[in-house]
Design an enzyme around this catalytic site. Structure first.
Site, PDB file in Angstrom:
ATOM      1  N   TYR A   1      18.567-187.362   5.332  1.00 44.09           N
ATOM      2  CA  TYR A   1      18.051-188.378   4.408  1.00 44.09           C
ATOM      3  C   TYR A   1      19.099-188.752   3.360  1.00 44.09           C
ATOM      4  CZ  TYR A   1      14.335-191.158   2.350  1.00 44.09           C
ATOM      5  OH  TYR A   1      13.572-192.212   1.893  1.00 44.09           O
TER       6      TYR A   1
ATOM      7  N   TYR B   1       9.362-191.144  -1.092  1.00 50.00           N
ATOM      8  CA  TYR B   1       9.317-190.211   0.033  1.00 50.00           C
ATOM      9  C   TYR B   1       9.485-188.793  -0.492  1.00 50.00           C
ATOM     10  CZ  TYR B   1      10.345-187.984   4.516  1.00 50.00           C
ATOM     11  OH  TYR B   1      10.306-187.152   5.603  1.00 50.00           O
TER      12      TYR B   1
END
EC number: 1.3.1.9
Length: 287
Positions: free
Chosen positions: A160, A150
């Protein structure tokens, strides 16, 4: 529509959990394209999840394994080669989990034992997987090993958390091991940096719905779906990409190349239409 891109090839898919999983979609597409596969996930995921249904549908074996265990990984590769009657042509690492994210621990208040688990499960398992495969000489020449990453490996995304560190390590492993495995056995190793995707794991990230919407608005082509990611994986497993290795390949509708976008100024379709109307009126008045 099938193109027989993987006709005669054999592969291992790690991480299929349910129909929302990218690995699940990859498994389906791989078989559709002519491959023979085995599936692997943790013993608890096999017991509690829907992997058995997928194995029945695709007529393939599920080999329970903890991807952080070298011994378990050896079992997966040895058993897969027994089933295939030879070496493995492709491997997908679709594994990631952060206890800190699950426990809502912020990045400036990480539990370091949990961080160790995040890195081991989400990144070091990739190294272990490749090292086991290399020592067993389990991968065919010009075989393809892929992991899902990602863009948070390169850029900061609030929420995140320590998964960003894990993805950065994952991509580094692909480059470092890609050089060695490529020079010695012509095996290619890459990562695919996918759009935010509403998988079971992805949905656990704080603010995922907003992140998904933001990326979809920013990306010129919109977010790439799990099905579209599976298509990309199939191409990377095929002979069409025999000389692609050590790359982090963005599959995100162009999001990773955007700085300031038009929709940042006009965040809704309503605003966008309103602005277009104003432009038309202004143009008409000033002609």
């Amino acid at each position: 529509m099938s193109y027989n891109l993987l006709k005669g090839k054999k592969g291992i898919i790690f991480g299929a959990l349910n129909e929302q999983s990218i690995a699940w979609k990859v498994a389906e597409k791989a078989v559709e394209e002519g491959a023979t596969i085995t599936l692997s996930n943790t013993p608890i995921a096999v017991r509690m999840g829907e992997v058995s249904a997928l194995s029945e549908k695709l007529n393939c074996e599920v080999i329970p394994a903890d991807a952080t265990s070298v011994e378990d990984l050896e079992t997966v590769f040895k058993r897969s080669m027994e089933i295939f009657g030879g070496k493995v042509d492709f491997v997908l690492h679709s594994i990631g989990m952060s206890p800190n994210v699950r426990k809502r621990r912020t990045y400036d208040d990480l539990d370091y034992d949990m961080l160790d688990k995040t890195l081991d499960i989400s990144a070091v398992s990739f190294h272990k997987m490749i090292q086991v495969a290399k020592k067993l000489d389990a991968i065919s020449e010009y075989g393809s090993i892929l992991a899902l990453s990602y863009v948070a490996a390169q850029r900061t995304f609030f929420g995140y958390n320590d998964m960003a560190d894990a993805k950065a390590l994952l991509e580094s492993i692909a480059r470092s091991f890609g050089y060695i495995y490529g020079r010695e056995h012509n095996v290619r190793i890459n990562t695919i940096s996918q759009s935010p995707t509403m998988t079971t794991a992805g949905s656990g990230v704080k603010g995922m719905d907003k992140l998904f919407d933001f990326a979809d608005r920013m990306a010129p082509l919109g977010n790439a779906s799990a099905d579209e990611c599976a298509d990309y994986c199939i191409v990377m497993f095929s002979d069409l990409t025999r000389k692609v290795t050590m790359q982090n390949l963005f599959h995100d509708g162009g999001f990773s190349s955007v700085g300031m976008s038009f929709v940042q100024w006009l965040p809704t379709k309503k605003d966008l239409m309103s602005t277009k109307m104003k432009m038309v009126i202004s143009f008409t008045v000033n002609r």
